[in-house]
Design a protein around this motif. Structure first.
Motif, PDB file in Angstrom:
ATOM      1  N   GLN A 115       0.817  -1.214   0.000  1.00  0.00           N
ATOM      2  CA  GLN A 115       0.000   0.000   0.000  1.00  0.00           C
ATOM      3  C   GLN A 115       0.851   1.265   0.000  1.00  0.00           C
ATOM      4  N   VAL A 116       2.166   1.099   0.144  1.00  0.00           N
ATOM      5  CA  VAL A 116       3.081   2.232   0.193  1.00  0.00           C
ATOM      6  C   VAL A 116       4.247   1.947  -0.736  1.00  0.00           C
ATOM      7  N   SER A 117       4.597   2.918  -1.565  1.00  0.00           N
ATOM      8  CA  SER A 117       5.729   2.770  -2.461  1.00  0.00           C
ATOM      9  C   SER A 117       6.438   4.124  -2.587  1.00  0.00           C
ATOM     10  N   PRO A 118       7.797   4.129  -2.546  1.00  0.00           N
ATOM     11  CA  PRO A 118       8.712   3.018  -2.322  1.00  0.00           C
ATOM     12  C   PRO A 118       8.746   2.569  -0.863  1.00  0.00           C
ATOM     13  N   GLN A 119       9.403   1.436  -0.622  1.00  0.00           N
ATOM     14  CA  GLN A 119       9.464   0.903   0.730  1.00  0.00           C
ATOM     15  C   GLN A 119      10.745   1.290   1.462  1.00  0.00           C
ATOM     16  N   GLU A 120      11.807   1.586   0.715  1.00  0.00           N
ATOM     17  CA  GLU A 120      13.068   1.981   1.358  1.00  0.00           C
ATOM     18  C   GLU A 120      13.814   2.944   0.446  1.00  0.00           C
ATOM     19  N   VAL A 121      14.319   4.025   1.049  1.00  0.00           N
ATOM     20  CA  VAL A 121      15.073   5.034   0.309  1.00  0.00           C
ATOM     21  C   VAL A 121      16.355   5.324   1.079  1.00  0.00           C
ATOM     22  N   ARG A 122      17.454   5.422   0.356  1.00  0.00           N
ATOM     23  CA  ARG A 122      18.750   5.777   0.961  1.00  0.00           C
ATOM     24  C   ARG A 122      19.148   7.170   0.488  1.00  0.00           C
ATOM     25  N   LEU A 123      19.458   8.027   1.439  1.00  0.00           N
ATOM     26  CA  LEU A 123      19.862   9.394   1.133  1.00  0.00           C
ATOM     27  C   LEU A 123      21.275   9.644   1.643  1.00  0.00           C
ATOM     28  N   SER A 124      22.046  10.376   0.860  1.00  0.00           N
ATOM     29  CA  SER A 124      23.340  10.884   1.311  1.00  0.00           C
ATOM     30  C   SER A 124      23.221  12.398   1.351  1.00  0.00           C
ATOM     31  N   LEU A 125      23.318  12.963   2.534  1.00  0.00           N
ATOM     32  CA  LEU A 125      23.059  14.386   2.701  1.00  0.00           C
ATOM     33  C   LEU A 125      24.217  15.087   3.399  1.00  0.00           C
ATOM     34  N   ARG A 126      24.509  16.269   2.881  1.00  0.00           N
ATOM     35  CA  ARG A 126      25.444  17.161   3.558  1.00  0.00           C
ATOM     36  C   ARG A 126      24.684  18.034   4.555  1.00  0.00           C
ATOM     37  N   PRO A 127      25.349  18.556   5.553  1.00  0.00           N
ATOM     38  CA  PRO A 127      24.670  19.443   6.500  1.00  0.00           C
ATOM     39  C   PRO A 127      24.047  20.642   5.792  1.00  0.00           C
ATOM     40  N   GLY A 128      22.804  20.911   6.096  1.00  0.00           N
ATOM     41  CA  GLY A 128      22.084  22.022   5.485  1.00  0.00           C
ATOM     42  C   GLY A 128      21.454  21.680   4.157  1.00  0.00           C
ATOM     43  N   ASP A 129      21.733  20.487   3.618  1.00  0.00           N
ATOM     44  CA  ASP A 129      21.189  20.095   2.329  1.00  0.00           C
ATOM     45  C   ASP A 129      19.908  19.292   2.538  1.00  0.00           C
ATOM     46  N   SER A 130      19.122  19.190   1.496  1.00  0.00           N
ATOM     47  CA  SER A 130      17.863  18.464   1.578  1.00  0.00           C
ATOM     48  C   SER A 130      17.639  17.682   0.290  1.00  0.00           C
ATOM     49  N   ALA A 131      16.783  16.683   0.385  1.00  0.00           N
ATOM     50  CA  ALA A 131      16.399  15.881  -0.775  1.00  0.00           C
ATOM     51  C   ALA A 131      14.901  15.632  -0.696  1.00  0.00           C
ATOM     52  N   GLN A 132      14.291  15.471  -1.859  1.00  0.00           N
ATOM     53  CA  GLN A 132      12.845  15.255  -1.912  1.00  0.00           C
ATOM     54  C   GLN A 132      12.540  13.832  -2.363  1.00  0.00           C
ATOM     55  N   VAL A 133      11.653  13.200  -1.617  1.00  0.00           N
ATOM     56  CA  VAL A 133      11.220  11.842  -1.923  1.00  0.00           C
ATOM     57  C   VAL A 133       9.703  11.863  -2.087  1.00  0.00           C
ATOM     58  N   GLN A 134       9.220  11.195  -3.135  1.00  0.00           N
ATOM     59  CA  GLN A 134       7.774  11.101  -3.314  1.00  0.00           C
ATOM     60  C   GLN A 134       7.293   9.721  -2.881  1.00  0.00           C
ATOM     61  N   MET A 135       6.272   9.709  -2.042  1.00  0.00           N
ATOM     62  CA  MET A 135       5.721   8.470  -1.502  1.00  0.00           C
ATOM     63  C   MET A 135       4.277   8.337  -1.951  1.00  0.00           C
ATOM     64  N   GLN A 136       3.954   7.206  -2.570  1.00  0.00           N
ATOM     65  CA  GLN A 136       2.592   6.939  -3.031  1.00  0.00           C
ATOM     66  C   GLN A 136       1.879   6.028  -2.032  1.00  0.00           C
TER      67      GLN A 136
END
Length: 793
Positions: A115-136
């Protein structure tokens, strides 16, 4: 996919997402790089990375800083001669490590349903940085449902139990109409079996009331099963019990039901519901002291083989916070079905949970089937995201992509959904600061009430790759007095300077003239030590608080606060100044730059009678309300339309003929004015005209949204008055009043005279003069005495 399903979410392709991130980084580099990165040159590569995602570090040993800094934007470093291979600039990255597609229907176990996708996401982030993930998220049909009915079996619930025995089958059939994959269980509770909760008199524990069962705390009567017949059989064998005080031990029962996963039979992938039925309030943590129970609740399972709670009289009641944490961790949603007297208490309790409902239960529980069905539909009609275990240093921001292309910034829920609908959420994950122990951070996002979740693993890039090649006791650091790391010397204890050339015990080490800012008297702004002509800023007790700068003049904690939060929690503190997030302004980031909260019903900002400041309307004089729609001292629409009605309908009033032609409407004369009571757009108005007659009119909106004014043709005038009888009556009244006054005066005067005469008569009767003292009486003879006569007669 059925016709009801509307996939209106927006899926961002990975290429577009990457491009968006790159553009954002470039814009950030142009806007902030020169100031943020190179300001007060950081002493190490790791400190440079903490300045922001746009900052890079030159690890080249021969790099001559001069007026430039080793920490700067890439373009500046290259302009100053730093080789591209020596620039340390780790890039953030996003990798979907597990992304099974969404399922369309459920299964018997639910283990293969997604019922949820994706099930696992790996992020590499620097301090102050951000990333966007879409969850269905999609609520699939026939998803497993586990419903545990937890009932208060005190004496006052006797009627409820009898009804439930007959309604149990109906409840199961109703739920099976919703989902074929349904299991049900049953448990009951009363209270702790110590004083003052129950009567400890001989025999009262075994029979607290006539025909009652022995007192008990919590009992798992029936674990979750798909056998409807077994549920009915167990219900038919139940008996009520009794206790003394009004509150019950329902919290003990809720805790055991939630934590005893195997004994209750909860399935891992299922919608888990607990129907809590009671007509009384609840005991919570601390109430156990009344019975001498001091040990706090341990939130562990203590059910024996018969399903009885064994630590009933040894552990205190759970706290509300414990229950919230346990139920949310296990993704169990409570439905509080309580009587009307207790509904306010349980609604307040339900509001503390991320997914809970409180509904009014009939006095005899006759509406329990409807309540459970309705509560389940309410829970399934919305998708609400939660992140119960976000580690410190991670910040989340949600954007909901709901049905009908509805995009809701800052929202983490979508409503008015049906089974099969698909929605999505854009989650922005930001690494606000590096964790103290470094390494990997992990947390989960899941919709409330769903058995699925998305795991997010964040690798923090808080150090540079060049630090692996550090050279301890390097000759370039004053003959082994420091470690050469990423092109600069990290000095040993007691050594200072760019090449560790200065000893703390030397004479030049105590020269403080270079450590005072602008001839100030304070050395290193009183927040550090001056060693070898350089300020070494002191560490703060709170590791999140930083002090930096050539003279230790900068920090990240002395900015203005709003709502007790630095920069209102909507920005970062940079050297005493708030750097606000997008959409917020003000010295403390206290003002919202959005104006949607100021838009009135007519679409104008503050109804055209004010200005939008800090996301709120500042109204002009006489106007008030959230969008300046209220004006207590302004004339109403009746008063405003009065003049035009008078001049058009009756050729009266103060409006001139010229102004009458400018009226925004034309009146319609009718025999009688009718107003629809339920129509808020129409209103009846009544005023007195120049001839002292009442005229009536109504105003409202027509089909084309134009103003319609209907005026009653006839006025209501007062009847004519015959003045002559009034005058004669007044004259007669005056004469009669005068005569009455004269009569009253004469009667009073008569009474006074009569009283005085009677008084005179009484005084006269009292007077009795004797002859020897009567001044009017004279004897015929007179006696004379000779004083010289010696007494001879």
């Amino acid at each position: 996919m059925g016709p009801r399903q509307r996939n209106s979410y927006v899926r961002l392709p990975s290429a577009v997402l990457c491009l968006t991130v790159l553009v954002t980084l470039c814009l950030g580099t142009l806007a902030e790089g020169d100031d943020v990165c190179s300001k007060n040159s950081p002493a190490s590569c790791a400190e440079c990375l903490r300045r922001g995602p746009q900052c890079a570090w030159c690890a080249e040993e021969s790099y001559v800083e001069g007026s430039a800094s080793r920490c700067d934007v890439i373009s500046r470093l290259q302009e100053n001669g730093c080789a591209a291979s020596q620039i340390q600039n780790p890039a953030s990255a996003t990798v979907i490590s597990q992304g099974r597609p969404l399922s369309s229907t459920g299964s018997q176990t639910g283990s293969d349903v997604t019922q949820v996708s994706p099930q696992e996401v790996r992020l590499s982030l620097r301090p102050g940085d951000s990333a966007q993930v879409q969850m269905q998220v999609r609520q699939v049909k026939d998803y497993p449902v586990d419903l545990y009915y937890l009932m208060d079996l005190s004496k006052s619930m006797d009627n409820d139990l009898q009804n439930l025995k007959t309604l149990g089958v109906n409840l199961i059939n109703k739920m099976r109409n919703i989902t074929s994959n349904f299991r049900v269980g049953f448990g009951s509770f009363v209270d702790k079996t110590v004083a003052p909760y129950v009567n400890l008199a001989p025999g009262k524990l075994n029979e607290p009331c006539g025909g009652c069962a022995p007192v008990f705390g919590f009992r798992n009567v029936l674990s979750l099963t798909d056998q409807a017949e077994e549920f009915s059989v167990q219900l038919g064998q139940q008996q009520v019990s009794g206790n003394l005080d009004q509150p019950e031990g329902g919290f003990d029962a809720l805790m055991q039901t939630a934590v005893c996963n195997e004994k209750i039979g909860w399935r891992e992938k299922a919608t888990k519901l607990i129907v809590f039925a009671s007509d009384a309030p609840f005991h919570s943590a601390g109430d156990g002291k009344l019975g001498g129970i001091l040990t706090p609740n341990d939130a562990k399972c203590h059910l024996d083989s018969s399903g009885t709670y064994t630590e009933l009289n040894n552990l205190d009641y759970p706290s509300v916070g414990q229950l919230i944490a346990v139920l949310e961790e296990r993704n169990i949603q409570p439905i509080f079905a309580v009587t009307g007297e207790q509904i306010d208490i349980y609604r307040g309790l339900a509001n503390m949970f991320s997914g809970a409902i409180a509904e009014t239960l009939a006095e005899d529980s006759s509406n329990v089937v409807f309540l459970v069905e309705d509560a389940y539909k309410k829970l399934r009609s919305e998708v609400r995201m939660q992140a119960p275990n976000v580690p410190e240093g991670i910040e989340l921001q949600f954007t909901a992509l709901c049905l009908d292309n509805q995009v809701i910034e800052g929202a983490a829920e979508c409503k008015n959904l049906a089974v099969g609908d698909t929605v999505a959420f854009n989650i922005t994950v930001k690494l606000a600061e590096c964790p103290q122990d470094g390494g990997e951070l992990q947390f989960s996002l899941n919709p409330v009430g769903f058995g699925d979740e998305m795991k997010i693993k964040v690798t923090t890039m808080c150090s540079c790759d060049c630090s692996v090649d550090a050279v301890p006791d390097s000759d370039q650091c004053s003959a082994g007095n420091g470690t050469l790391e990423c092109g600069v010397c990290v000095c040993n204890t007691g050594r200072y300077g760019q090449t560790c050339e200065c000893n703390a015990d030397s004479v030049e080490a105590v020269d403080e003239t270079k450590c005072r800012m602008d001839n100030a008297t304070a050395v290193c702004s009183s927040r550090g030590d001056c060693l070898c002509g350089q300020c070494t800023c002191s560490a703060r007790q709170d590791p999140r608080e930083k002090v930096w700068g050539k003279f230790c003049e900068c920090d990240n904690f002395s900015c203005l606060r709003h709502d007790r939060l630095i920069c209102g929690g909507r920005g970062t503190c940079d050297c005493g100044q708030c750097v606000c997030e997008s959409g917020w302004t003000g010295e403390a980031c206290e003002c919202s730059a959005r104006t949607d909260a100021c838009i009135s019903e007519n679409g104008e900002v503050c109804n055209g009678h004010g200005t939008c400041e800090c996301g709120k309307c500042k109204c002009e004089d006489n106007f008030a309300g959230p969008t300046c729609e209220e004006c207590p001292t302004c004339p109403g629409k009746c008063e405003g339309n009065k003049g035009c009605v008078q001049c058009q309908a009756f050729q009266s009033g103060d409006v001139t003929d010229v102004d009458c032609l400018q009226c925004p409407f034309n009146v319609t004369m009718v025999d009688s004015v009718d107003v629809v009571v339920d129509d808020p757009e129409t209103q009846l108005c009544r005023f007195r005209d120049d001839d002292d007659c009442l005229f009536t009119f109504s105003y409202g909106k027509g089909d084309d949204n134009s103003l319609v004014v209907n005026v009653q043709r006839t006025k209501e005038c007062p009847p004519e008055v015959n003045i002559l009888p009034i005058i004669l009556g007044i004259v007669a009244g005056i004469v009669l009043i005068g005569l009455a006054i004269l009569i009253i005066w004469r009667v009073l005067l008569y009474l006074y005279d009569r009283n005085e005469y009677q008084k005179f008569e009484r005084e006269q009767q009292k007077t009795k003069f004797s002859s020897d003292i009567n001044p009017l009486y004279r004897e015929t003879t007179t006696k004379f005495l000779n004083p010289t006569y010696g007494g001879n007669k």
